[in-house]
Write an enzyme that holds these catalytic residues in place. Structure first.
Site, PDB file in Angstrom:
ATOM      1  NE  ARG A  89      -0.306   0.425   4.988  1.00 27.12           N
ATOM      2  CZ  ARG A  89       0.717   1.130   5.435  1.00 27.12           C
ATOM      3  NH1 ARG A  89       1.229   2.089   4.690  1.00 27.12           N
ATOM      4  NH2 ARG A  89       1.237   0.881   6.627  1.00 27.12           N
ATOM      5  N   GLY A  90       0.250   2.385  -0.178  1.00 24.78           N
ATOM      6  CA  GLY A  90       0.965   3.634  -0.023  1.00 24.78           C
ATOM      7  C   GLY A  90       1.128   3.969   1.451  1.00 24.78           C
ATOM      8  CB  ILE A  93       5.777   2.538   9.802  1.00 20.71           C
ATOM      9  CG1 ILE A  93       5.641   1.231  10.596  1.00 20.71           C
ATOM     10  CG2 ILE A  93       6.039   3.728  10.718  1.00 20.71           C
ATOM     11  CD1 ILE A  93       6.941   0.771  11.224  1.00 20.71           C
ATOM     12  CG  HIS A  96      -3.378  -1.995  11.550  1.00 25.67           C
ATOM     13  ND1 HIS A  96      -4.003  -0.788  11.346  1.00 25.67           N
ATOM     14  CD2 HIS A  96      -2.782  -2.313  10.368  1.00 25.67           C
ATOM     15  CE1 HIS A  96      -3.799  -0.386  10.099  1.00 25.67           C
ATOM     16  NE2 HIS A  96      -3.058  -1.296   9.501  1.00 25.67           N
ATOM     17  CB  ILE A 163      -6.190   6.896   4.768  1.00 28.06           C
ATOM     18  CG1 ILE A 163      -7.482   7.132   5.554  1.00 28.06           C
ATOM     19  CG2 ILE A 163      -6.510   6.481   3.326  1.00 28.06           C
ATOM     20  CD1 ILE A 163      -8.370   8.230   4.984  1.00 28.06           C
ATOM     21  N   GLY A 164      -4.244   4.277   3.982  1.00 23.60           N
ATOM     22  CA  GLY A 164      -3.255   3.812   3.012  1.00 23.60           C
ATOM     23  C   GLY A 164      -3.936   2.858   2.058  1.00 23.60           C
ATOM     24  N   GLY A 175      -6.990   0.321   3.119  1.00 18.84           N
ATOM     25  CA  GLY A 175      -8.060   1.260   3.465  1.00 18.84           C
ATOM     26  C   GLY A 175      -7.729   2.164   4.622  1.00 18.84           C
ATOM     27  CB  ALA A 177      -6.353   1.862  10.823  1.00 18.15           C
ATOM     28  CB  CYS A 193       1.813   8.272   8.960  1.00 16.94           C
ATOM     29  SG  CYS A 193       0.345   7.293   9.320  1.00 16.94           S
TER      30      CYS A 193
END
Length: 235
Positions: A89-90, A93, A96, A163-164, A175, A177, A193
């Site tokens: 994904r884009g 780090i 979750h 979002i990624g 998606g 988190a 991020c």
């Protein structure tokens, strides 16, 4: 255009298991979409999915992420029972874990009449709508994907939702988190991020009390149907 979407609540699941399932659905949607393009368009379009879940503790690093943003060694992650995955994904780090609502839309953006930039903006709108129902003012930052609190105040800016995404043939995966009752201490081991100067927060922290996870999930489902015009069908 087909805006029928199958909704699945996966419950609490390890990241790799959910990622494998996403890949399976994603590849099926892309394959079916490609098949439809080689003949007359299918009247009903391709199947699409909206997956809700929680994960066990895990750090995920985007394909262009900087490994230096993980502040502890891999063996320390293992000792703390934190999984670690580099994924497609884009973004950089992120973390979750339990108490965090993770949402994976596997949808055909062409069916919703939007490109990737509009899609990401609409995901942010979904989260902002969900937060607004709790009296929390979520905001966008043009320089950073996700949803923030006090985005314009460098001293107070804090991220509440990461979002990624990935897209191929305008089909999405990965998606968002949203931190609901998340243990925010796990963010201390990373530069979330890629940011070193911004904090993180949760609905629980902003409200000063634990939030009802299922209630937040329900409100987010409603926000998805409103913002995307989805017709959700429960499996």
């Amino acid at each position: 255009m087909n805006r029928n979407v199958i909704f699945e609540n996966l419950g609490r699941v390890r990241y790799k298991e959910a990622w494998d399932y996403q890949e399976q659905l994603f590849e099926a949607v892309v394959r079916e979409k490609s098949r439809n393009r080689t003949k007359l368009e299918s009247e009903n379009g391709v199947a699409q999915y909206l997956l809700f879940c929680e994960h066990e503790h895990v750090y995920t690093l985007g394909k262009h992420g900087d490994k230096q943003n993980l502040l502890i060694a891999n063996h320390v992650c293992k000792s703390k029972h934190i999984d670690l995955h580099t994924i497609d994904r884009g973004g950089d780090i992120t973390y979750h874990g339990p108490g965090q609502l993770v949402v994976y839309p596997i949808i055909d953006l062409e069916a919703f009449g939007m490109g990737i930039k509009k899609y990401i903006s609409t995901l942010e709108d979904v989260v902002i709508d969900t937060l607004e129902s709790y009296g929390i003012k979520g905001e966008k930052d043009e320089k950073a994907m996700g949803v923030w609190i006090d985005a314009d105040n460098p001293a107070k800016a804090r991220k509440i939702c990461a979002i990624g995404v990935r897209a191929s043939r305008f089909v999405t995966m990965h998606g968002l988190a949203l931190n609901i009752n998340t243990d925010l201490s796990y963010f201390n081991y990373i530069n979330p991020c890629g940011f070193r100067d911004r904090g993180v927060t949760s609905i629980q922290k902003e409200l000063g009390r634990e939030a009802d996870f299922e209630e937040v999930s329900f409100r987010m489902k409603e926000a998805f149907t409103d913002r995307f015009g989805m017709e959700l069908h429960q499996t």
